[in-house]
Scaffold this motif. Structure first.
Motif, short mmCIF file in Angstrom:
data_model
loop_
_atom_site.label_atom_id
_atom_site.label_comp_id
_atom_site.label_asym_id
_atom_site.label_seq_id
_atom_site.Cartn_x
_atom_site.Cartn_y
_atom_site.Cartn_z
N GLN A 108 0.80 -1.22 0.00
CA GLN A 108 0.00 0.00 0.00
C GLN A 108 0.83 1.28 0.00
O GLN A 108 0.34 2.34 -0.36
N GLY A 109 2.08 1.20 0.41
CA GLY A 109 2.89 2.41 0.45
C GLY A 109 2.54 3.25 1.66
O GLY A 109 1.88 2.78 2.58
N PRO A 110 2.93 4.55 1.70
CA PRO A 110 3.65 5.22 0.60
C PRO A 110 5.06 4.66 0.40
O PRO A 110 5.64 4.11 1.33
N PHE A 111 5.57 4.82 -0.80
CA PHE A 111 6.89 4.31 -1.16
C PHE A 111 7.91 5.44 -1.05
O PHE A 111 7.74 6.50 -1.64
N ILE A 112 8.93 5.21 -0.27
CA ILE A 112 9.94 6.23 0.01
C ILE A 112 11.05 6.14 -1.03
O ILE A 112 11.70 5.09 -1.17
N LEU A 113 11.28 7.22 -1.76
CA LEU A 113 12.35 7.31 -2.75
C LEU A 113 13.21 8.52 -2.39
O LEU A 113 13.06 9.61 -2.94
N GLY A 114 14.12 8.33 -1.44
CA GLY A 114 14.87 9.46 -0.90
C GLY A 114 16.05 9.89 -1.74
O GLY A 114 16.59 10.99 -1.53
N ASN A 115 16.48 9.05 -2.71
CA ASN A 115 17.71 9.35 -3.45
C ASN A 115 17.47 9.94 -4.83
O ASN A 115 18.40 10.02 -5.63
N VAL A 116 16.25 10.34 -5.11
CA VAL A 116 15.96 10.93 -6.41
C VAL A 116 15.26 12.26 -6.21
O VAL A 116 14.47 12.43 -5.28
#
Length: 300
Positions: free
Chosen positions: A78-86
């Motif tokens: 379900q997320g939220p999906f963490i994308l910290g490097n972009v």
């Protein structure tokens, strides 16, 4: 002759694209959320679009393969999906491509979008990025582009960047991007016969690069520069230049003593004895010196 009973007809592509673009980062009907970058910006998306367009997102957003027997009964993450490097701008550019098959690029994000396209396995987006980078290449950006081309195996972009560097080498070696090249990529550049710069200036540029790399990597100058200095063509330097180089070398040990000794030996014997042939070959920008005629194995 019978008329065909069916035909596939295509409607207005621009209108279709424009309609799908309205769904980019639109929370309406969104069923997946990403938290992107250090600023933790929320980006809204639609799972069905991402999954059908990108295998990497399929793996991220589905519990199992979409074609598995039990996929209908599995509960997707379900997320939220963490994308910290972009960076959010970069991620939104990728999302725009997935929704519309078009992309809006600029010089500030093109290389990062290329990186993301490789990471997500988006070959068509990768090709668009490479074309844009080639079309907008600049002196300030070319080394960064070359580094990315080597890292991601983009042979066409790599050759394009190298040709660009060969055409304006003296300016390129003064850029920050040059000082940030890896030792492997710098060595590739230095193997070129077509660099438009004199060897003495090239030695100085490599020395400056080595000191920057030494500070960043916290390793000795001689260690970080071990690979690139093998490509410096010391026999091309005049005796007075070689003597000055030897004095400078005592301070940072940039160049192995055996390489300097081999250059002196080529002067003493008036030929490139014991030195690889390519190290005696002038580059396109090499200033002529009197002793160069002795280095040519075909000279009489």
């Amino acid at each position: 002759m019978a008329e065909p009973s069916s035909a596939r007809l295509q409607g207005e592509a621009a209108a279709f694209t424009a309609a799908l673009r309205t769904l980019v980062n639109n929370p309406q009907f969104s069923d997946v959320t990403f938290v992107v970058g250090p600023e933790q910006q929320k980006v809204f998306a639609h799972r069905c679009v991402l999954v059908c367009r990108c295998q990497a997102f399929q793996g991220m957003l589905c519990q199992g393969p979409v074609d598995s027997e039990d996929s209908s009964s599995s509960v997707p993450p379900q997320g939220p999906f963490i994308l910290g490097n972009v960076q959010p701008e970069v991620f939104l550019t990728v999302i725009e491509f997935l929704y519309t098959n078009n992309v809006t690029l600029n010089r500030h994000i093109a290389l990062e979008v290329l990186t993301s396209s490789v990471e997500y396995g988006l070959q068509d987006l990768c090709k668009l990025c490479v074309k844009f980078i080639k079309d907008t290449l600049s002196i300030e950006q070319v080394c960064e582009a070359l580094q990315a081309a080597v890292t991601y195996g983009q042979a066409d972009l790599q050759q394009h960047c190298l040709s660009f560097i060969e055409g304006c080498t003296a300016a390129v070696v003064r850029t920050q991007g040059f000082h940030e090249l890896s030792d492997i990529v710098l060595a590739r550049v230095l193997r070129s016969d077509h660099l438009d710069v004199d060897e003495l200036d090239l030695v100085q540029a490599v020395r400056e690069w080595a000191h920057v790399s030494s500070a960043v990597l916290e390793r000795p100058v001689s260690e970080v520069a071990a690979l690139p200095v093998q490509e410096l063509r010391l026999p091309l330097l005049a005796p007075s230049e070689l003597a000055t180089l030897e004095t400078h070398n005592q301070q940072d040990l940039l160049i192995p003593m055996e390489s300097i000794a081999a250059a002196w030996r080529s002067h003493a014997l008036r030929k490139g004895s014991g030195v690889p042939a390519h190290l005696c070959r002038p580059r396109r920008g090499t200033r002529p010196r009197e002793h160069h005629r002795h280095l040519d194995p075909h000279a009489k």
